[in-house]
Enzyme design. Sequence first.
Site, PDB file in Angstrom:
ATOM      1  N   GLU A  93       0.816  -1.208   0.000  1.00 48.38           N
ATOM      2  CA  GLU A  93       0.000   0.000   0.000  1.00 48.38           C
ATOM      3  C   GLU A  93       0.850   1.258   0.000  1.00 48.38           C
ATOM      4  OE1 GLU A  93      -3.937  -1.710   2.256  1.00 48.38           O
ATOM      5  OE2 GLU A  93      -2.497  -0.594   3.427  1.00 48.38           O
ATOM      6  N   CYS A 106       3.271   8.405   0.978  1.00 51.40           N
ATOM      7  CA  CYS A 106       3.893   7.513   1.955  1.00 51.40           C
ATOM      8  C   CYS A 106       4.046   6.157   1.267  1.00 51.40           C
ATOM      9  CB  CYS A 106       2.966   7.429   3.169  1.00 51.40           C
ATOM     10  SG  CYS A 106       3.503   6.250   4.392  1.00 51.40           S
ATOM     11  N   CYS A 113       6.877  -7.021   7.412  1.00 54.91           N
ATOM     12  CA  CYS A 113       8.050  -6.482   8.111  1.00 54.91           C
ATOM     13  C   CYS A 113       8.495  -7.494   9.163  1.00 54.91           C
ATOM     14  CB  CYS A 113       7.706  -5.157   8.781  1.00 54.91           C
ATOM     15  SG  CYS A 113       9.098  -4.412   9.649  1.00 54.91           S
ATOM     16  N   CYS A 117       7.200  -5.137  15.801  1.00 56.74           N
ATOM     17  CA  CYS A 117       6.761  -4.172  16.828  1.00 56.74           C
ATOM     18  C   CYS A 117       5.319  -4.507  17.237  1.00 56.74           C
ATOM     19  CB  CYS A 117       6.846  -2.752  16.293  1.00 56.74           C
ATOM     20  SG  CYS A 117       8.507  -2.339  15.704  1.00 56.74           S
ATOM     21  N   CYS A 120       2.102  -2.574  15.813  1.00 56.36           N
ATOM     22  CA  CYS A 120       2.037  -2.283  14.368  1.00 56.36           C
ATOM     23  C   CYS A 120       1.398  -3.422  13.581  1.00 56.36           C
ATOM     24  CB  CYS A 120       3.443  -2.015  13.850  1.00 56.36           C
ATOM     25  SG  CYS A 120       3.533  -1.821  12.057  1.00 56.36           S
ATOM     26  N   GLY A 161       6.867  -1.915   6.062  1.00 55.64           N
ATOM     27  CA  GLY A 161       8.244  -2.394   6.027  1.00 55.64           C
ATOM     28  C   GLY A 161       9.259  -1.501   6.706  1.00 55.64           C
ATOM     29  N   GLU A 162      10.436  -2.074   6.919  1.00 58.58           N
ATOM     30  CA  GLU A 162      11.553  -1.349   7.522  1.00 58.58           C
ATOM     31  C   GLU A 162      12.563  -1.050   6.405  1.00 58.58           C
ATOM     32  OE1 GLU A 162      12.683   0.232  10.219  1.00 58.58           O
ATOM     33  OE2 GLU A 162      14.502   0.430   9.042  1.00 58.58           O
ATOM     34  N   SER A 214      11.762   5.960  14.837  1.00 53.53           N
ATOM     35  CA  SER A 214      10.596   5.617  15.654  1.00 53.53           C
ATOM     36  C   SER A 214      11.120   5.263  17.041  1.00 53.53           C
ATOM     37  CB  SER A 214       9.853   4.432  15.035  1.00 53.53           C
ATOM     38  OG  SER A 214       9.440   4.777  13.738  1.00 53.53           O
ATOM     39  N   LEU A 215      11.034   6.200  17.956  1.00 63.37           N
ATOM     40  CA  LEU A 215      11.611   5.973  19.287  1.00 63.37           C
ATOM     41  C   LEU A 215      10.602   5.245  20.181  1.00 63.37           C
ATOM     42  CD1 LEU A 215      14.128   6.413  21.021  1.00 63.37           C
ATOM     43  CD2 LEU A 215      13.162   8.605  21.743  1.00 63.37           C
ATOM     44  N   ASN A 216       9.464   5.871  20.382  1.00 61.19           N
ATOM     45  CA  ASN A 216       8.308   5.195  20.992  1.00 61.19           C
ATOM     46  C   ASN A 216       8.441   4.765  22.448  1.00 61.19           C
ATOM     47  OD1 ASN A 216       7.278   5.495  18.443  1.00 61.19           O
ATOM     48  ND2 ASN A 216       7.404   3.352  17.882  1.00 61.19           N
ATOM     49  N   ASN A 290      -2.932   4.228  16.760  1.00 66.79           N
ATOM     50  CA  ASN A 290      -4.107   3.758  16.018  1.00 66.79           C
ATOM     51  C   ASN A 290      -4.290   2.308  16.391  1.00 66.79           C
ATOM     52  OD1 ASN A 290      -4.813   5.967  14.146  1.00 66.79           O
ATOM     53  ND2 ASN A 290      -2.699   5.656  13.497  1.00 66.79           N
ATOM     54  N   CYS A 333      -0.693   5.447   9.821  1.00 67.24           N
ATOM     55  CA  CYS A 333       0.544   4.690  10.015  1.00 67.24           C
ATOM     56  C   CYS A 333       0.266   3.429  10.811  1.00 67.24           C
ATOM     57  CB  CYS A 333       1.541   5.514  10.806  1.00 67.24           C
ATOM     58  SG  CYS A 333       2.178   6.844   9.881  1.00 67.24           S
TER      59      CYS A 333
END
Length: 348
Positions: A93, A106, A113, A117, A120, A161-162, A214-216, A290, A333
Amino acid sequence: MSNRINLKSLSRDQISVFVEAQGLPKFRADQLLNWIYERYASSLDEITEFSKDLRASLGEISYIGSLTVVKRQQSSDGTEKFLFGLEDGQTVESVLIPDKDRLTLCISSQVGCAMGCSFCLTGKSGLIRNLRAWEILDQILSVNRLIKPKKITNIVLMGMGEPLANFEEVVDALKRIISFIGISKRKITLSTAGLVPKILELPKMAPDINLAISLNATTDTVRDRLMPVNRKYPIRSLLDACRRYPLKPRRMITVEYVLISGINDSVEDARRLVRLLKGLRCKVNLIPLNPHEGSILQRPSDVSVLAFQRVLTDNNMTALIRVSKGQDILAACGQLKGKYAVEPGKNI
Ligand code: SAH
Ligand code: SF4
């Protein structure tokens, strides 16, 4: 199709070699590049500048590969999501986000991936396969073709994906996005979960693109749980790599921080974040989670999101709350997941 050469997978030099090998004059290479990258030709037949005979003889040994548009969905806020079919029937996508005079796409770098995580949706499927460079850049060409005469102005590698786990193909795609499609480096942002050695290598291979991480989380204990990649490259090593990332004047690293209720959204977390990011030229994007179906993780209340932001801004940091676009079509995202099995080559 498999033994013919996909012209979209060739670099400028390779196109020249190909043209020469066919005994054609050099200018045919420029014509091919122009038709593929500026006129978005998705088959040799569209190249009306070439005679029928030339198209037929080229068609025996080559073709112009193109993603198929399996689905196109528009959100009430103007965001559009595209589901693309790949030659092997997999899907990825891309999300088009209009904002004032910008048109940001995007794009995805992998099918699925491997990073796993926990918050995700893409991570849920595991890695299916890396995208080839041409499949990465064809997301842009395909959308440009559909929105003609408008054109994508900005690119974020924040889809499925990464990107740094598919380093070579991503670097190849970045080079061609810059030189063939003509999108400038400062309008391209690559987001990573934190593959430290590749962050250090990226500026050598594709200098001056914007980096987002992406620290999170603000402690390794929490980040280990949310993002398994942290066990290999903990917070300190990630932020060290960011400090070493060469930045042009006025450029900043983007620190993405997905806020998850009761996990990483406390005022103490915000204070720790301030301390961690001290001295790093960065801006923080706060992204309220989300939640996806079947996940127990929850989005924090607006009050706690604002309280978190307040701690950062009180400490003179730039901290924006990212309003998720395209919620009604699951284009936000971490909501991206090619769900449709399609027959190879099938279009809508
Ligand atoms: N793999 C890269 C780029 C793709 S993910 C990376 O992790 O950075 C793009 C962004 O979406 C990341 O910042 C990630 O933290 C965020 N994200 C993933 N799942 C999400 C979710 N459910 N809600 C909000 N943001 C999410
Ligand atoms: Fe992969 Fe990024 Fe999702 Fe983590 S957040 S699973 S790295 S796509």
